[in-house]
Design a protein around this motif. Structure first.
Motif, mmCIF file in Angstrom:
data_model
loop_
_atom_site.group_PDB
_atom_site.id
_atom_site.type_symbol
_atom_site.label_atom_id
_atom_site.label_comp_id
_atom_site.label_asym_id
_atom_site.label_seq_id
_atom_site.Cartn_x
_atom_site.Cartn_y
_atom_site.Cartn_z
ATOM 1 N N LYS A 253 16.279 -6.610 -11.528
ATOM 2 C CA LYS A 253 15.461 -6.387 -10.328
ATOM 3 C C LYS A 253 15.623 -4.958 -9.818
ATOM 4 C CE LYS A 253 16.317 -11.152 -8.846
ATOM 5 N NZ LYS A 253 17.051 -11.981 -7.864
ATOM 6 N N PRO A 254 14.541 -4.336 -9.381
ATOM 7 C CA PRO A 254 14.665 -3.011 -8.771
ATOM 8 C C PRO A 254 15.518 -3.086 -7.507
ATOM 9 C CG PRO A 254 12.379 -3.505 -9.297
ATOM 10 C CD PRO A 254 13.148 -4.777 -9.478
ATOM 11 N N LYS A 255 16.336 -2.076 -7.336
ATOM 12 C CA LYS A 255 17.141 -1.985 -6.115
ATOM 13 C C LYS A 255 16.394 -1.230 -5.027
ATOM 14 C CE LYS A 255 20.535 -4.167 -8.042
ATOM 15 N NZ LYS A 255 19.811 -4.524 -9.308
ATOM 16 N N SER A 256 15.379 -0.479 -5.432
ATOM 17 C CA SER A 256 14.559 0.242 -4.462
ATOM 18 C C SER A 256 13.180 0.506 -5.053
ATOM 19 C CB SER A 256 15.218 1.562 -4.056
ATOM 20 O OG SER A 256 15.305 2.430 -5.173
ATOM 21 N N VAL A 257 12.222 0.737 -4.153
ATOM 22 C CA VAL A 257 10.844 1.041 -4.547
ATOM 23 C C VAL A 257 10.402 2.313 -3.834
ATOM 24 C CG1 VAL A 257 8.433 0.283 -4.505
ATOM 25 C CG2 VAL A 257 10.265 -1.382 -4.923
ATOM 26 N N GLN A 258 9.852 3.242 -4.595
ATOM 27 C CA GLN A 258 9.287 4.466 -4.027
ATOM 28 C C GLN A 258 7.768 4.388 -4.146
ATOM 29 O OE1 GLN A 258 10.860 7.608 -6.435
ATOM 30 N NE2 GLN A 258 13.000 7.099 -6.012
ATOM 31 N N PHE A 259 7.065 4.647 -3.062
ATOM 32 C CA PHE A 259 5.603 4.648 -3.102
ATOM 33 C C PHE A 259 5.110 6.083 -3.289
ATOM 34 C CE2 PHE A 259 6.531 0.768 -0.670
ATOM 35 C CZ PHE A 259 5.820 -0.152 -1.421
ATOM 36 N N VAL A 260 4.236 6.281 -4.262
ATOM 37 C CA VAL A 260 3.712 7.613 -4.584
ATOM 38 C C VAL A 260 2.195 7.550 -4.699
ATOM 39 C CG1 VAL A 260 5.814 8.331 -5.773
ATOM 40 C CG2 VAL A 260 3.999 7.201 -7.061
ATOM 41 N N ASP A 261 1.566 8.699 -4.534
ATOM 42 C CA ASP A 261 0.100 8.765 -4.642
ATOM 43 C C ASP A 261 -0.355 8.654 -6.092
ATOM 44 O OD1 ASP A 261 -0.213 9.035 -1.900
ATOM 45 O OD2 ASP A 261 -0.093 11.228 -1.987
ATOM 46 N N GLU A 262 0.434 9.211 -7.007
ATOM 47 C CA GLU A 262 0.151 9.099 -8.429
ATOM 48 C C GLU A 262 1.432 9.335 -9.214
ATOM 49 O OE1 GLU A 262 -2.828 11.950 -9.408
ATOM 50 O OE2 GLU A 262 -1.478 13.662 -9.243
ATOM 51 N N LEU A 263 1.458 8.805 -10.422
ATOM 52 C CA LEU A 263 2.615 8.987 -11.285
ATOM 53 C C LEU A 263 2.477 10.304 -12.040
ATOM 54 C CD1 LEU A 263 2.930 5.379 -12.770
ATOM 55 C CD2 LEU A 263 4.281 6.384 -10.913
ATOM 56 N N PRO A 264 3.557 11.072 -12.139
ATOM 57 C CA PRO A 264 3.467 12.322 -12.911
ATOM 58 C C PRO A 264 3.235 12.007 -14.386
ATOM 59 C CG PRO A 264 5.756 11.820 -12.405
ATOM 60 C CD PRO A 264 4.926 10.807 -11.662
ATOM 61 N N THR A 265 2.478 12.852 -15.041
ATOM 62 C CA THR A 265 2.215 12.661 -16.468
ATOM 63 C C THR A 265 2.538 13.942 -17.228
ATOM 64 O OG1 THR A 265 -0.121 13.274 -16.195
ATOM 65 C CG2 THR A 265 0.422 10.927 -16.099
ATOM 66 N N ALA B 288 -1.109 -5.919 -5.377
ATOM 67 C CA ALA B 288 -1.170 -4.652 -4.644
ATOM 68 C C ALA B 288 -0.576 -3.489 -5.434
ATOM 69 C CB ALA B 288 -0.442 -4.782 -3.302
ATOM 70 N N VAL B 289 -0.170 -3.743 -6.677
ATOM 71 C CA VAL B 289 0.399 -2.672 -7.502
ATOM 72 C C VAL B 289 -0.678 -2.118 -8.423
ATOM 73 C CG1 VAL B 289 2.071 -2.116 -9.309
ATOM 74 C CG2 VAL B 289 2.742 -3.593 -7.400
ATOM 75 N N GLY B 290 -1.047 -0.846 -8.212
ATOM 76 C CA GLY B 290 -2.038 -0.210 -9.068
ATOM 77 C C GLY B 290 -1.432 0.247 -10.374
ATOM 78 N N SER B 291 -0.310 0.948 -10.298
ATOM 79 C CA SER B 291 0.443 1.357 -11.482
ATOM 80 C C SER B 291 1.898 1.519 -11.079
ATOM 81 C CB SER B 291 -0.116 2.646 -12.096
ATOM 82 O OG SER B 291 -0.173 3.684 -11.136
ATOM 83 N N VAL B 292 2.791 1.448 -12.082
ATOM 84 C CA VAL B 292 4.216 1.447 -11.779
ATOM 85 C C VAL B 292 4.991 2.056 -12.936
ATOM 86 C CG1 VAL B 292 4.413 -0.921 -12.654
ATOM 87 C CG2 VAL B 292 6.211 -0.011 -11.160
ATOM 88 N N SER C 37 -2.349 -0.280 -4.810
ATOM 89 C CA SER C 37 -3.807 -0.418 -4.768
ATOM 90 C C SER C 37 -4.243 -1.107 -3.484
ATOM 91 C CB SER C 37 -4.300 -1.222 -5.973
ATOM 92 O OG SER C 37 -3.701 -2.501 -6.009
ATOM 93 N N ASP C 38 -3.278 -1.553 -2.697
ATOM 94 C CA ASP C 38 -3.535 -2.204 -1.414
ATOM 95 C C ASP C 38 -2.268 -2.076 -0.580
ATOM 96 O OD1 ASP C 38 -4.769 -3.585 0.586
ATOM 97 O OD2 ASP C 38 -5.301 -5.332 -0.635
ATOM 98 N N GLU C 39 -2.327 -2.500 0.664
ATOM 99 C CA GLU C 39 -1.153 -2.396 1.525
ATOM 100 C C GLU C 39 -0.058 -3.339 1.045
ATOM 101 O OE1 GLU C 39 -1.945 -2.849 5.640
ATOM 102 O OE2 GLU C 39 -3.456 -1.258 5.724
ATOM 103 N N VAL C 40 1.140 -2.815 0.941
ATOM 104 C CA VAL C 40 2.277 -3.606 0.510
ATOM 105 C C VAL C 40 3.552 -2.879 0.932
ATOM 106 C CG1 VAL C 40 2.466 -2.511 -1.758
ATOM 107 C CG2 VAL C 40 3.302 -4.852 -1.444
#
Length: 543
Positions: free
Chosen positions: A507-519, A461-465, A486-489
């Motif tokens: 291990k990550p201590k937290s996860v942030q969900f975003v629409d896209e990664l800044p470039t 379910a991870v599209g990019s990280v 890329s899917d529900e998670v």
């Protein structure tokens, strides 16, 4: 140095040979940038096309104008244009006039643009009319720019400013300026991305640029009959690929910017056989592609760089496009080609059950060497140990412009200290772990983002990280992940998944969900932008 050697390592000389040899072939196809529906697969009747002869004639007119404006050997001339035939003409004209190419990314801020032109001591600039107000202060100050050729500026004739179109109309198209730069004179003046401060000017000679273009064509399998699709800024890696191709006689389809649907349509409509993308572009294509919509069978080579792809998404891409992928690792200081992971190596990784190789940056190319050294002492380290990547090649930088101390720090006994951290396995494959400045120090332990990113990217379910550090009262920094799903998670699901694959401190201590990664303007994931909000009020700002 013999005259034969001078010609062999003069960018101007090899360019002239290619323009003569391929005069009747199509050099450029400029798909209409405003042609509406990007899914339309039949744009061939709406192109601007230039043959090698037309490219030669137009660049002659501009080159002769540059000479009349007083441009001498090694003088810097900026090219501040979006992807277009005008960019290619102006870039070639600077070389023909004997000047040093100074490509300026038009996606930079006004302040950044003025800084680059001033720092390089540019004598002149070719820019779009939209940037005339940006560069005008440099025309007005003593010791600044002496002239500006403006594209789309028919009504902008004034002191120091001339419409580009009038130069094309009135200039000498038939004759190339009679200049003969030596192999050791400056041919190009590039700028680093400047993610940790002001960008540095990277100086390259005719010898280094010419060798680099030959190395690029060989390593990335650019053939005479290839039709290239270039969508990233020609001021950066795409420009190296363009020059390598034009010296070989290819045809380049040039787009101003990237759209996943349009890219697939262009591959289909123009029978594209070679293209370059950064990983985020490939991810977007994978997310948007619908089977049977576009024919991509013409694609023979897809070169990717700026960062390794996640192995999970690379497997997905191989299933879609087949064995067409070539990864390259390099820096502005050693452009484009240091290591590569070739097509056969991508296949071998899958067929031999060695999929870990898909996370590598490959092995050194024929003219390059790589080793790992201790970050503090600079002493070479044995295989499998982690340290700073240093590299060398005959096309490395000569120096940083007006920065002797930075040159001494970076260039040691012919080796370039890259600032990247990595390791080399027992088979000679290089693995990138991240920038020294991106390293996360948590609880006294070093965590390299690439390892955590690769682990999380295996989740379906991870599209990019992107992984980075945020301030933490107890540990100093806490490992944090920004994820484009890329899917529900849920965050809990990803943290649980990390428990199974990573050591506790990684291990990550937290996860942030975003629409896209800044470039960045060069297409790389901008980790500084991700970190900045978290460190804004911290006592120690590492961004």
């Amino acid at each position: 140095m013999s005259s034969t050697d001078d010609h062999a390592f003069s960018l101007r000389s090899v360019l002239a040979k290619s323009l003569d040899r391929h005069a009747e072939r199509t050099a450029l196809i400029l798909g209409n940038q405003d042609d509406g529906d990007p899914t339309d697969n039949s744009p061939k009747d709406r192109d601007d096309r230039l043959t090698y002869r037309e490219l030669d004639h137009r660049s002659n007119a501009v080159a002769n104008e540059l000479r009349e404006r007083g441009i001498e050997l090694e003088d810097r001339v900026g090219v501040l244009l979006a992807n277009s035939w005008q960019f290619v003409v102006a870039d070639h004209a600077v070389t023909k006039a004997g000047g040093a190419r100074l490509p300026v990314n038009e996606m930079l801020t006004d302040d950044e643009i003025r800084y680059i032109l001033s720092d390089a001591n540019a004598e002149g600039v070719v820019c779009d009319a939209a940037y005339l107000d940006t560069v005008r202060p440099l025309l007005e100050e003593s010791g600044g720019l002496r002239f500006c050729l403006v594209v789309g500026g028919e009504d902008t004739e004034s002191d120091g400013v001339t419409p580009f179109e009038s130069v094309l109309a009135a200039g000498d198209r038939e004759n190339r300026p009679a200049v003969s730069p030596s192999p050791e004179q400056v041919a190009a003046h590039f700028y680093t991305s400047g993610t940790t401060g002001r960008p540095k000017g990277v100086v390259h000679t005719h010898r280094s640029v010419t060798l680099n273009l030959h190395a690029n064509a060989a390593a990335l399998d650019i053939g005479t009959d290839d039709r290239q699709l270039l969508m990233t800024p020609l001021t950066h890696s795409a420009g190296v690929s363009l020059w390598s191709g034009l010296l070989r006689g290819t045809t380049a389809v040039i787009r101003e910017g990237f759209d996943a649907e349009r890219a697939l349509g262009d591959i289909d409509a123009y029978d594209v056989s070679w293209t370059y993308m950064v990983p985020t572009m490939i991810y977007r294509i994978l997310d948007r592609h619908e089977p049977g919509t576009h024919d991509t069978d013409s694609l023979r080579t897809l070169a990717y760089g700026s960062a390794p792809m996640s192995p999970a998404r690379l497997r997905e891409a191989l299933e879609l496009f087949g064995p067409v992928f070539v990864q390259f690792y390099a820096q502005t200081e050693i452009p484009q080609i240091v290591t590569t992971l070739g097509k056969r190596e991508h296949e071998y990784a899958l067929e031999a059950g060695r999929e870990e190789l898909l996370a590598s940056a490959g092995k050194p190319e024929l003219m390059a060497d790589v080793r790992i050294v201790d970050i503090e002492t600079g002493e070479p380290l044995p295989p499998t140990e982690e340290g700073e990547i240093v590299a060398t090649a005959p096309y490395r930088l000569r120096e940083y412009h007006d920065r002797p101390e930075a040159t001494r720090e970076t260039l040691t006994d012919g080796w370039v200290r890259t600032g990247d951290v990595g390791r080399i396995d027992e088979d000679g494959y290089l693995y990138l772990l991240g920038r020294r400045n991106d390293m996360i120090v948590t609880g006294g332990m070093n965590v390299y983002p690439a390892e955590v990113e690769d682990a999380l990217a295996e989740h379906p379910a991870v599209g990019s990280v992107a992984v980075f550090g945020v301030p933490h009262d107890d540990w100093g920094e806490a490992v944090t992940a920004a994820v484009v799903p890329s899917d529900e998670v849920t965050e809990a699901e990803l943290l649980s998944y990390a428990d199974e694959t990573l050591a506790d401190y990684k291990k990550p201590k937290s996860v942030q969900f975003v629409d896209e990664l800044p470039t960045t303007s060069y297409g790389k994931v901008d980790k500084q932008a991700l970190r900045a909000p978290h460190w804004a009020d911290a006592e120690r700002d590492i961004s």
